[in-house]
Design an enzyme around this catalytic site. Sequence first.
Site, PDB file in Angstrom:
ATOM      1  N   ALA A  52       1.192  26.923  76.192  1.00  0.00           N
ATOM      2  CA  ALA A  52       1.729  28.214  77.074  1.00  0.00           C
ATOM      3  C   ALA A  52       1.328  29.213  76.598  1.00  0.00           C
ATOM      4  CB  ALA A  52       2.704  27.472  77.730  1.00  0.00           C
ATOM      5  N   THR A  53       1.728  29.618  75.155  1.00  0.00           N
ATOM      6  CA  THR A  53       1.727  31.937  75.116  1.00  0.00           C
ATOM      7  C   THR A  53       0.397  31.855  75.390  1.00  0.00           C
ATOM      8  OG1 THR A  53       4.203  31.048  74.160  1.00  0.00           O
ATOM      9  CG2 THR A  53       2.062  33.202  73.605  1.00  0.00           C
ATOM     10  N   ASN A  76      13.468  28.230  81.399  1.00  0.00           N
ATOM     11  CA  ASN A  76      13.679  27.754  80.375  1.00  0.00           C
ATOM     12  C   ASN A  76      15.444  27.808  79.843  1.00  0.00           C
ATOM     13  OD1 ASN A  76      13.081  30.444  79.258  1.00  0.00           O
ATOM     14  ND2 ASN A  76      13.463  30.602  77.788  1.00  0.00           N
ATOM     15  N   GLN A  82       8.645  24.686  81.337  1.00  0.00           N
ATOM     16  CA  GLN A  82      10.097  23.791  82.040  1.00  0.00           C
ATOM     17  C   GLN A  82       9.656  22.330  83.107  1.00  0.00           C
ATOM     18  OE1 GLN A  82      11.964  22.523  79.609  1.00  0.00           O
ATOM     19  NE2 GLN A  82      11.008  24.388  77.721  1.00  0.00           N
ATOM     20  N   SER A  88       2.848  23.690  78.248  1.00  0.00           N
ATOM     21  CA  SER A  88       2.466  23.253  76.863  1.00  0.00           C
ATOM     22  C   SER A  88       2.875  21.609  76.682  1.00  0.00           C
ATOM     23  CB  SER A  88       3.126  24.050  75.729  1.00  0.00           C
ATOM     24  OG  SER A  88       3.375  24.927  75.728  1.00  0.00           O
ATOM     25  N   HIS A 111       3.789  20.756  73.234  1.00  0.00           N
ATOM     26  CA  HIS A 111       5.121  19.113  72.826  1.00  0.00           C
ATOM     27  C   HIS A 111       6.393  19.740  73.427  1.00  0.00           C
ATOM     28  CE1 HIS A 111       7.333  23.892  71.756  1.00  0.00           C
ATOM     29  NE2 HIS A 111       5.985  24.194  72.623  1.00  0.00           N
ATOM     30  N   THR A 156     -13.492  26.178  69.055  1.00  0.00           N
ATOM     31  CA  THR A 156     -13.749  24.646  68.848  1.00  0.00           C
ATOM     32  C   THR A 156     -12.185  23.958  69.536  1.00  0.00           C
ATOM     33  OG1 THR A 156     -14.497  24.642  66.816  1.00  0.00           O
ATOM     34  CG2 THR A 156     -14.081  22.660  67.015  1.00  0.00           C
ATOM     35  N   CYS A 177      18.525  37.041  67.847  1.00  0.00           N
ATOM     36  CA  CYS A 177      19.864  37.386  66.167  1.00  0.00           C
ATOM     37  C   CYS A 177      18.769  38.375  65.734  1.00  0.00           C
ATOM     38  CB  CYS A 177      19.915  36.463  66.067  1.00  0.00           C
ATOM     39  SG  CYS A 177      21.173  35.110  67.327  1.00  0.00           S
TER      40      CYS A 177
END
Length: 379
Positions: free
Chosen positions: A76-77, A152, A180, A200, A202, A240, A325
């Site tokens: 997605a990015t 998300n 999402q 995406s 995954h 590819t 963080c």
Amino acid sequence: MGINNKKIYLDYNATTPVDPQVLSAMLPYFTENFGNASSASHAYGWDAEEAVEIAREQVSALIGAKTKEIIFTSGATEAINILLHGISLKKCHIITCQTEHNAVLRTCNAMEETDTTISRLSVNAEGAINLAELEAAIRPDTELICIMVVNNETGVIHPIKEISEIAKKHDLPLMVDATQALGKVAFNADESGVDFAAFSSHKIYGPKGVGGLYIRKSMTKKLHPFLTGGAQERGLRPGTLNVPGIVGMGKACELALQDLNDDYSKMTLLQERLEKGLFSIPGCQINGSQTKRSPYVTNAAFEGILGEKLIRKLKHIAISQGSACTSNTVEPSHVLSAMQLPEALALSAVRISMGKPTSTEDIDIAIQDITEAVKALRK
């Protein structure tokens, strides 16, 4: 703390395990069917190309698109970058939202360093945008509206159909981050009126490193290539093709479409059970709309503790925190900050996201261990 040693994964918004059926579909394309889909002179290439086109059909069926409207990417990015950079080669204005994923926000930040102007819509305490504010933000040089379908961190669902009606009224394309939403909530690209969508593999039990973008047929000429190289994927994503990954994504989409309604019903019951248990903890707050929210995720804040300490205390339960963080500081989630949560409460929040393997037992154990952990931390 806690009597449970069973490892429980509740971070499905981050990633999911590959479904065994997906893995089985992929394996031949690593070994005997290893051809390059761009090799047009022999059967190895033809077989690979056919597999890619079957996957394209499976993805398009899940989101209600035409087969030729699907482009494969690494995720997605990359799809978001192709879309945002591809629409704004000239000086223009883009409207987005303060609670978008960083894949959108940081790309927009980088684009501001050129000639692109970005408007970031605010949200209310439930994470919802104001449609009047959206329409008021439109300018003569506006080229795109970019809003996510499902947040998300909180699971808040934006009114994409209504947003698309505003976009069409002003003859503007609408791009959505559907990461999402894909395979989780009802999302039909054509019926909802969106022009571009990124997603995406995954997140829906497919392999990592593969994703896609939807480009409405009438919008193809709106995009300019952001990447250069070969002519793969209509010249918008050269290189590819990852045939095994694409085959896996296709199979994952096929399974998601097959199970969509049953999974949604299951998650609704699990979310109700989870949040009923969490609400029994004094000082617990569920963040985000209570009526327009995905059943796959719960964002909960616990007054008087730090979310990062809660996560470390839950040694056998995998949940996450929507904050960035560093070694020196912990910053509150930009999503929760935009929803006007006080900083201390935003820092106490954690994200609990469920998936196909999640059981009632998993939820009950999580409630028990979170309850004990919060009590211990408050002492």
